[in-house]
Design a protein around this motif. Structure first.
Motif, mmCIF file in Angstrom:
data_model
loop_
_atom_site.group_PDB
_atom_site.id
_atom_site.type_symbol
_atom_site.label_atom_id
_atom_site.label_comp_id
_atom_site.label_asym_id
_atom_site.label_seq_id
_atom_site.Cartn_x
_atom_site.Cartn_y
_atom_site.Cartn_z
ATOM 1 N N TYR A 18 12.117 16.599 0.228
ATOM 2 C CA TYR A 18 12.215 16.918 -1.333
ATOM 3 C C TYR A 18 11.973 15.618 -2.215
ATOM 4 C CZ TYR A 18 14.385 17.549 -5.850
ATOM 5 O OH TYR A 18 14.699 17.534 -7.202
ATOM 6 N N LEU A 19 12.372 14.397 -1.568
ATOM 7 C CA LEU A 19 12.028 13.135 -2.459
ATOM 8 C C LEU A 19 10.701 12.630 -2.256
ATOM 9 C CD1 LEU A 19 15.578 11.072 -1.646
ATOM 10 C CD2 LEU A 19 14.609 12.129 -3.908
ATOM 11 N N ALA A 20 10.050 12.970 -0.943
ATOM 12 C CA ALA A 20 8.706 12.446 -0.687
ATOM 13 C C ALA A 20 7.728 13.392 -1.638
ATOM 14 C CB ALA A 20 8.466 12.717 0.601
ATOM 15 N N LEU A 21 8.025 14.645 -1.991
ATOM 16 C CA LEU A 21 7.476 15.358 -2.860
ATOM 17 C C LEU A 21 7.445 15.066 -4.489
ATOM 18 C CD1 LEU A 21 7.546 18.904 -1.041
ATOM 19 C CD2 LEU A 21 5.724 16.996 -0.924
ATOM 20 N N ARG A 22 8.303 14.150 -4.868
ATOM 21 C CA ARG A 22 8.440 13.881 -6.090
ATOM 22 C C ARG A 22 7.166 13.123 -6.596
ATOM 23 N NH1 ARG A 22 12.546 16.168 -8.868
ATOM 24 N NH2 ARG A 22 12.568 14.313 -10.267
ATOM 25 N N ALA A 23 6.859 13.006 -7.952
ATOM 26 C CA ALA A 23 5.723 12.373 -8.466
ATOM 27 C C ALA A 23 6.086 10.872 -8.743
ATOM 28 C CB ALA A 23 5.120 13.254 -9.707
ATOM 29 N N GLN A 24 7.130 10.249 -8.377
ATOM 30 C CA GLN A 24 7.491 9.078 -8.668
ATOM 31 C C GLN A 24 7.563 8.145 -7.426
ATOM 32 O OE1 GLN A 24 11.064 9.565 -10.889
ATOM 33 N NE2 GLN A 24 9.988 10.132 -12.803
ATOM 34 N N THR A 25 7.387 6.606 -7.565
ATOM 35 C CA THR A 25 7.067 6.105 -6.190
ATOM 36 C C THR A 25 8.443 5.561 -5.642
ATOM 37 O OG1 THR A 25 7.136 4.034 -7.891
ATOM 38 C CG2 THR A 25 5.048 4.844 -7.188
ATOM 39 N N PHE A 26 9.461 5.416 -6.575
ATOM 40 C CA PHE A 26 10.882 5.183 -5.690
ATOM 41 C C PHE A 26 11.184 6.266 -5.088
ATOM 42 C CE2 PHE A 26 15.438 4.457 -6.339
ATOM 43 C CZ PHE A 26 15.629 3.296 -5.247
ATOM 44 N N PRO A 27 11.463 7.477 -5.642
ATOM 45 C CA PRO A 27 11.667 8.567 -4.687
ATOM 46 C C PRO A 27 11.077 8.763 -3.540
ATOM 47 C CG PRO A 27 11.882 9.429 -7.063
ATOM 48 C CD PRO A 27 11.437 7.893 -7.117
ATOM 49 N N LEU A 28 9.871 8.519 -3.608
ATOM 50 C CA LEU A 28 8.811 8.572 -2.515
ATOM 51 C C LEU A 28 9.206 7.788 -1.410
ATOM 52 C CD1 LEU A 28 6.425 9.679 -1.170
ATOM 53 C CD2 LEU A 28 4.893 7.697 -2.449
ATOM 54 N N VAL A 29 9.701 6.360 -1.941
ATOM 55 C CA VAL A 29 9.986 5.428 -0.991
ATOM 56 C C VAL A 29 11.155 5.679 -0.106
ATOM 57 C CG1 VAL A 29 10.921 3.020 -0.590
ATOM 58 C CG2 VAL A 29 8.549 3.404 -2.016
ATOM 59 N N LEU A 30 12.300 6.263 -1.122
ATOM 60 C CA LEU A 30 13.500 6.863 -0.679
ATOM 61 C C LEU A 30 13.403 8.015 0.415
ATOM 62 C CD1 LEU A 30 16.065 6.625 -3.536
ATOM 63 C CD2 LEU A 30 16.035 5.079 -1.458
ATOM 64 N N GLY A 31 12.301 8.970 -0.007
ATOM 65 C CA GLY A 31 12.245 9.955 1.090
ATOM 66 C C GLY A 31 11.587 9.690 2.329
ATOM 67 N N LEU A 32 10.609 8.668 2.267
ATOM 68 C CA LEU A 32 10.083 8.396 3.514
ATOM 69 C C LEU A 32 10.933 7.660 4.421
ATOM 70 C CD1 LEU A 32 6.535 7.271 2.503
ATOM 71 C CD2 LEU A 32 7.235 9.458 3.707
ATOM 72 N N THR A 33 11.870 7.038 3.686
ATOM 73 C CA THR A 33 12.929 6.197 4.399
ATOM 74 C C THR A 33 14.183 7.164 5.082
ATOM 75 O OG1 THR A 33 13.050 4.414 2.847
ATOM 76 C CG2 THR A 33 15.053 4.336 4.097
ATOM 77 N N PHE A 34 14.393 8.213 4.375
ATOM 78 C CA PHE A 34 15.295 9.295 4.994
ATOM 79 C C PHE A 34 14.620 9.869 6.100
ATOM 80 C CE2 PHE A 34 18.116 10.466 0.745
ATOM 81 C CZ PHE A 34 18.928 9.280 1.168
#
Length: 114
Positions: A18-34
């Motif tokens: 869910y976080l990796a599919l967001r259109a912002q870089t910080f949630p993308l980094v958190l999503g890949l970390t999760f």
């Protein structure tokens, strides 16, 4: 115990996607970390959950646990730390260059007003 562990891996994977599919870089980094956390727990659980047994065969040990998943997880932690550091630097550089946090390039305005 297995159901709880499988559920935790599923929830962390779902949150990461869910976080990796967001259109912002910080949630993308958190999503890949999760996602990397979920893979680490999956690799660790792949070696079966064993409590109180040593990972090294000794003369006094009657049974032992497989040390390979522990080595895989340790390697994956180091790789994911390096990947996360690189992603944070790239996200910061992109934010400083464009002035926005979106990864699609369509949101907001550019510096020349277009």
């Amino acid at each position: 115990m297995e159901f709880l562990l499988a559920s935790a891996v599923g929830v962390v994977t779902a949150a990461g996607i869910y976080l990796a599919l967001r259109a912002q870089t910080f949630p993308l980094v958190l999503g890949l970390t999760f996602l990397s956390y979920a893979v680490n727990v999956y690799l660790f659980a792949m070696g079966r959950l064993v409590v109180g047994r040593p990972p090294i065969i000794t003369r006094s040990a009657t049974a032992y646990t497989d040390p390979l998943p522990q080595a895989l997880v340790l390697t994956a932690i180091v790789i994911s730390f390096g990947m996360t550091a690189l992603l944070v630097v790239l996200a910061l550089r992109g934010y400083l260059e464009t002035g926005r946090d979106h990864v699609d390039g369509l949101s907001g305005t550019t510096e020349d007003g277009a």
